[in-house]
Write an enzyme that holds these catalytic residues in place. Structure first.
Site, short mmCIF file in Angstrom:
data_model
loop_
_atom_site.label_atom_id
_atom_site.label_comp_id
_atom_site.label_asym_id
_atom_site.label_seq_id
_atom_site.Cartn_x
_atom_site.Cartn_y
_atom_site.Cartn_z
N TYR A 68 0.86 -1.17 0.00
CA TYR A 68 0.00 0.00 0.00
C TYR A 68 0.90 1.23 0.00
O TYR A 68 1.49 1.59 1.02
CB TYR A 68 -0.89 0.03 1.23
CG TYR A 68 -1.97 -1.01 1.29
CD1 TYR A 68 -2.32 -1.77 0.18
CD2 TYR A 68 -2.66 -1.24 2.47
CE1 TYR A 68 -3.33 -2.72 0.25
CE2 TYR A 68 -3.67 -2.18 2.55
CZ TYR A 68 -4.00 -2.92 1.44
OH TYR A 68 -4.99 -3.87 1.52
N PHE A 101 -13.15 -3.76 0.85
CA PHE A 101 -14.16 -2.96 0.15
C PHE A 101 -15.53 -3.14 0.82
O PHE A 101 -16.53 -3.43 0.15
CB PHE A 101 -14.23 -3.34 -1.34
CG PHE A 101 -13.07 -2.86 -2.16
CD1 PHE A 101 -12.75 -1.50 -2.23
CD2 PHE A 101 -12.27 -3.77 -2.85
CE1 PHE A 101 -11.68 -1.06 -2.98
CE2 PHE A 101 -11.19 -3.33 -3.60
CZ PHE A 101 -10.89 -1.97 -3.66
N PRO A 102 -15.62 -2.94 2.14
CA PRO A 102 -16.90 -3.15 2.83
C PRO A 102 -17.96 -2.11 2.46
O PRO A 102 -19.13 -2.31 2.78
CB PRO A 102 -16.52 -3.05 4.31
CG PRO A 102 -15.32 -2.14 4.32
CD PRO A 102 -14.56 -2.51 3.07
N LEU A 103 -17.53 -1.03 1.79
CA LEU A 103 -18.48 0.00 1.35
C LEU A 103 -18.62 0.02 -0.16
O LEU A 103 -19.09 1.01 -0.74
CB LEU A 103 -18.03 1.39 1.86
CG LEU A 103 -17.86 1.51 3.38
CD1 LEU A 103 -17.44 2.92 3.76
CD2 LEU A 103 -19.15 1.12 4.11
N GLY A 104 -18.24 -1.07 -0.81
CA GLY A 104 -18.32 -1.13 -2.26
C GLY A 104 -17.22 -0.29 -2.90
O GLY A 104 -16.11 -0.22 -2.39
#
Length: 287
Positions: free
Chosen positions: A62, A208-211
Site C-alpha cells: 500500500y 471494500f466493505p463500502l463497495g
C-alpha cells in the site's frame, strides 16, 4: 465513541474486538504514493486505537511502504493487545499498477518489508493474498508462508482473495485464522464462503466493505437505493448502514473499513451502535 458494543470475535487463538481498521486509504490516490495530509493519517490511527480498535489490516505494497510507515509512526510502540494483520502476494509497478508477487522467495521479501517497516520481530497474522501466477501454484505459495511461520516471522496464517476449494486445500495443511475477500451489502458473491467461515470458526475480514471496487464498477453503498432508503429511515449514513449490515449478517464478519479522515472514521465507528431490524435486513438483501 467506542466500539465496545460490537462485541468480540476469535482471530485464531486471539479474542479481539469485532471492528477493525484497514490502512489502504492512508495512501495517495489509487493506493499509490503519500497521502495529502500525513498528520491527519496519523490522527486517524491514534483515534481508532483510542476507540478500542485492536485489529489493523495493512500491506507493505500500500503506497508501497506508505501505509506501514505511517502505522509505525502513529502507534509504535504498539499496545500489547494490538493485532497487526498484513498481506503478502502482491506488489506494485513503478506506475502504480499491481502484479503477483507470490513465489516463496517473493513472499519472504515481502515479510521482511513488513518486519522492517513496522518494527516487528514477528507478524501476528499474515494473509496469503492469492493473485494468479502461471508459474506458482497455490500450494507452493502456501508452503512458502508455512516456511515463514516455522521461522517465527509469521505467527498465524490468513488467506485472501480465495475460493472455498483453496480454503479446503489450506485447512488440510494448517489452521487458518482468517479469510479476507471482497464483501459488502452490494457485493455478495462469496456468501457461501462467509457461511463456511462461520461454521469453521474462522474470522472473515471483508475488504471494500463500502463497495466502490472494480467488482461493483466503482459503485459504493451510497449508490444503492435500498441502502439509502434504510439510512434515511434510521437517520444514519449509508456507510453506517452498510457496516452495521456486516455486523448483523454473520458472526464471522470482522469489518475493517479504512479512511484518511477522522470525521469519516467517527462516522464509521458509530455503525456499531446502529440496530437493524429484520425488515431492514430483508430490504438490504435487495441492494
Amino acid at each position: 465513541m467506542s466500539i465496545d458494543s460490537a462485541g468480540t470475535i476469535s482471530l485464531g487463538d486471539l479474542t479481539v474486538p469485532r471492528f477493525g481498521y484497514g490502512t489502504m486509504r492512508l495512501t495517495g490516490p489509487h493506493i499509490f504514493g503519500p497521502p495529502a495530509d500525513r498528520d491527519e493519517a496519523v490522527r486517524v490511527l491514534r483515534r481508532a486505537v483510542d476507540a478500542g480498535v485492536r485489529v489493523i489490516d495493512t500491506a507493505w505494497y500500500y503506497g508501497p511502504d506508505v501505509a506501514n510507515e505511517i502505522l509505525a509512526e502513529a502507534l509504535a510502540p504498539y499496545p500489547d493487545d494490538l493485532v497487526i494483520v498484513t498481506k503478502l502476494g502482491g506488489a506494485r509497478t513503478s506506475d502504480g499498477g499491481w502484479h503477483s508477487f507470490i513465489a516463496p522467495e517473493q513472499l519472504r521479501e515481502g515479510v521482511e518489508h513488513d518486519l522492517r517497516q513496522l518494527g516487528l520481530d514477528s507478524v501476528p497474522v499474515t494473509h496469503l493474498r492469492w493473485m494468479e501466477n502461471r508459474d506458482v501454484g497455490f500450494i507452493e505459495a502456501l508452503d512458502g508462508i508455512l516456511a515463514l511461520v516455522a521461522e517465527g516471522k509469521i505467527q498465524r496464517i490468513g488467506l485472501s482473495n480465495i475460493d472455498e476449494s483453496q480454503l479446503d486445500l489450506a485447512l488440510a495443511k494448517t489452521p487458518v485464522a482468517s479469510v479476507s475477500n471482497e464483501y459488502s451489502v452490494i457485493s455478495r458473491d462469496v456468501d457461501s464462503l462467509v457461511e463456511r467461515c462461520a461454521r469453521e470458526g474462522i474470522a472473515f475480514l471483508p475488504f471494500f466493505p463500502l463497495g466502490a471496487s472494480p467488482r461493483t464498477s466503482g459503485a459504493g453503498v451510497s449508490d444503492s437505493a435500498a441502502v439509502t432508503a434504510v439510512a434515511d429511515r434510521l437517520g444514519a449514513s449509508a456507510a453506517q448502514v452498510a457496516l452495521s449490515w456486516l455486523l448483523h449478517r454473520s458472526p464471522a464478519l470482522l469489518p475493517i473499513p479504512g479512511t484518511s479522515s477522522v470525521a469519516h472514521l467517527e462516522d464509521n465507528l458509530a455503525a456499531v451502535d446502529l440496530k437493524l431490524s429484520t425488515e431492514d435486513m430483508a430490504e438490504l438483501d435487495t441492494a
